[in-house]
Design a protein around this motif. Sequence first.
Motif, mmCIF file in Angstrom:
data_model
loop_
_atom_site.group_PDB
_atom_site.id
_atom_site.type_symbol
_atom_site.label_atom_id
_atom_site.label_comp_id
_atom_site.label_asym_id
_atom_site.label_seq_id
_atom_site.Cartn_x
_atom_site.Cartn_y
_atom_site.Cartn_z
ATOM 1 N N LEU A 117 0.909 -1.271 -0.037
ATOM 2 C CA LEU A 117 0.205 0.068 -0.009
ATOM 3 C C LEU A 117 0.825 1.298 -0.070
ATOM 4 N N HIS A 118 1.854 1.323 0.886
ATOM 5 C CA HIS A 118 2.803 2.374 0.835
ATOM 6 C C HIS A 118 3.423 2.737 -0.389
ATOM 7 N N ASP A 119 4.289 1.375 -1.101
ATOM 8 C CA ASP A 119 5.011 1.440 -2.208
ATOM 9 C C ASP A 119 4.104 1.961 -3.443
ATOM 10 N N GLU A 120 2.919 1.456 -3.591
ATOM 11 C CA GLU A 120 2.218 1.733 -4.889
ATOM 12 C C GLU A 120 1.538 3.335 -4.692
ATOM 13 N N SER A 121 1.308 3.775 -3.340
ATOM 14 C CA SER A 121 0.789 5.138 -3.017
ATOM 15 C C SER A 121 2.082 6.036 -3.351
ATOM 16 N N ARG A 142 -4.078 2.415 -11.166
ATOM 17 C CA ARG A 142 -3.935 0.748 -10.885
ATOM 18 C C ARG A 142 -4.529 0.787 -9.270
ATOM 19 N N ILE A 143 -4.674 1.569 -8.358
ATOM 20 C CA ILE A 143 -5.161 1.163 -7.200
ATOM 21 C C ILE A 143 -6.241 1.720 -6.571
ATOM 22 N N VAL A 144 -7.159 2.790 -7.669
ATOM 23 C CA VAL A 144 -8.482 3.152 -7.235
ATOM 24 C C VAL A 144 -9.381 2.794 -8.478
ATOM 25 N N SER A 145 -10.670 2.844 -8.120
ATOM 26 C CA SER A 145 -11.822 2.177 -9.114
ATOM 27 C C SER A 145 -12.084 3.421 -9.908
ATOM 28 N N ARG A 146 -11.989 4.715 -9.558
ATOM 29 C CA ARG A 146 -12.458 5.943 -10.266
ATOM 30 C C ARG A 146 -11.693 6.017 -11.336
ATOM 31 N N GLU A 147 -12.160 6.947 -12.408
ATOM 32 C CA GLU A 147 -11.398 7.180 -13.499
ATOM 33 C C GLU A 147 -10.556 8.452 -13.304
ATOM 34 N N THR A 148 -9.102 8.382 -13.519
ATOM 35 C CA THR A 148 -8.304 9.153 -13.264
ATOM 36 C C THR A 148 -7.544 10.307 -14.474
ATOM 37 N N ALA A 149 -8.149 9.996 -15.642
ATOM 38 C CA ALA A 149 -7.564 10.815 -16.629
ATOM 39 C C ALA A 149 -8.011 12.355 -16.546
ATOM 40 N N HIS A 150 -8.867 12.721 -15.952
ATOM 41 C CA HIS A 150 -9.448 14.121 -15.764
ATOM 42 C C HIS A 150 -8.872 14.885 -14.527
ATOM 43 N N LEU A 151 -8.045 14.043 -13.595
ATOM 44 C CA LEU A 151 -8.048 14.840 -12.478
ATOM 45 C C LEU A 151 -6.810 15.575 -12.295
ATOM 46 N N ASP A 152 -6.741 16.814 -11.483
ATOM 47 C CA ASP A 152 -5.725 17.647 -11.391
ATOM 48 C C ASP A 152 -4.877 17.178 -10.307
ATOM 49 N N GLU A 153 -3.647 17.780 -10.068
ATOM 50 C CA GLU A 153 -2.855 17.648 -9.000
ATOM 51 C C GLU A 153 -3.475 17.387 -7.487
ATOM 52 N N THR A 163 -7.533 6.457 -0.828
ATOM 53 C CA THR A 163 -7.280 4.990 -0.979
ATOM 54 C C THR A 163 -6.451 4.592 0.183
ATOM 55 N N VAL A 164 -5.434 5.257 0.733
ATOM 56 C CA VAL A 164 -4.797 4.696 1.582
ATOM 57 C C VAL A 164 -5.311 4.807 2.766
ATOM 58 N N SER A 165 -6.184 5.558 3.294
ATOM 59 C CA SER A 165 -7.062 5.399 4.718
ATOM 60 C C SER A 165 -8.112 4.387 4.419
ATOM 61 N N GLU A 166 -8.576 4.307 3.362
ATOM 62 C CA GLU A 166 -9.838 2.951 3.204
ATOM 63 C C GLU A 166 -9.032 1.742 3.240
ATOM 64 N N ASN A 167 -7.803 1.689 2.592
ATOM 65 C CA ASN A 167 -7.132 0.308 2.418
ATOM 66 C C ASN A 167 -6.371 -0.128 3.551
ATOM 67 N N ASN A 262 -18.930 1.128 6.053
ATOM 68 C CA ASN A 262 -17.586 0.837 6.712
ATOM 69 C C ASN A 262 -16.465 1.953 6.220
ATOM 70 N N ALA A 263 -16.389 2.185 4.953
ATOM 71 C CA ALA A 263 -15.254 2.952 4.270
ATOM 72 C C ALA A 263 -15.337 4.291 5.022
ATOM 73 N N GLY A 264 -16.403 4.984 5.425
ATOM 74 C CA GLY A 264 -16.379 6.303 5.780
ATOM 75 C C GLY A 264 -15.888 6.599 7.121
ATOM 76 N N PHE A 265 -15.673 5.197 8.174
ATOM 77 C CA PHE A 265 -15.024 5.620 9.359
ATOM 78 C C PHE A 265 -13.177 6.047 9.250
ATOM 79 N N PRO A 266 -12.490 5.140 8.578
ATOM 80 C CA PRO A 266 -11.251 5.413 8.360
ATOM 81 C C PRO A 266 -10.842 6.557 7.553
ATOM 82 N N GLU A 267 -11.801 6.994 6.579
ATOM 83 C CA GLU A 267 -11.642 7.945 5.549
ATOM 84 C C GLU A 267 -11.988 9.463 6.365
#
Length: 332
Positions: A117-121, A142-153, A163-167, A262-267
Amino acid sequence: MTFSASHLLLAWLADLLLGDPPSWPHPVRWIGRLIEKAESFFYLETGDGGRPRLGAGSDGTPDGRLRVLGAAFWLTVVGAVGAAVTAALLLFHWIHPFLSGLLGVWIACTCLATRSLHDESAAVARALREGRLEEARGLLSRIVSRETAHLDEEGIWRALLETVSENLSDGVVAPLFYLALGGPVGGLLYKTVNTLDSMVGYRNERYRDFGWCAARMDDLFNWIPARLTALLLLAAGAVWGLDRRRGRAVVRRDARKHKSPNAGFPEAAAAGLLGVQLGGPGIYFGRTVEKPTLGDPVAAPDEKSFRLMTRLLFTTSALAALSAALVRGLWG
């Protein structure tokens, strides 16, 4: 079969040192192949483009027969994995108890994902830091299910924190929780439940009913670990001098806003500790999905918040491993 607290800690340390080398054998990959084979047997199709023979009607009414088939499919896969790992451990124990312990440590190590999880992030963060935005988008995909092509920095940093907090729950705390209670069998059964959800637990036409059991059982198995992850994150935040009071307040206010039970708690815990706002709209399979926001925008997600999240990842992992070893020692 012997799997003591020291075996559990050894598995955790092995994961930190080795991660998940792609050339090494991995039980989860075998489980994935088993799921594919079992699905082809249990899921009935007409052959006309993959539409189910037994499916929900046009009014969206759940198809009870597909849900029964999905439940039978789930039980078959989970039962087969449980029987196989138990038989392997017993065989190795019959040959020599040391071999059984060694096999147990290897199985437990493959259940954990702190290093990977650390290495990929971190690879995504490195590309961003060096100005390689397109590469960062590709690595993130490769590590999220959303589409990333439009994301800014900023969007990439936000997705990384999410993704780190949820995983952290799915890949670290939850496996340690089940390793503490059930040893290698418990840990690998949890990974089976989690893999089933990731492969068939979708709400599309094919899996809405067939994957219903897999999705609900994953929610059930993660109910306690997700809340434990939030508590451990708050404890880790206190270690690093972060605002634990704000983190606790955000968990109370925002954790249940998430579509997942469940995912909302760590996030939410991570958002509160870091002082960032996570969630919001995202594009999934070509469709914009409105997601609730978690936390307050005290600061923008950036490299600094990711570095803090990395500290929280390793500290929470260590706290979880020590807690699991204590429980294993008492339980065992």
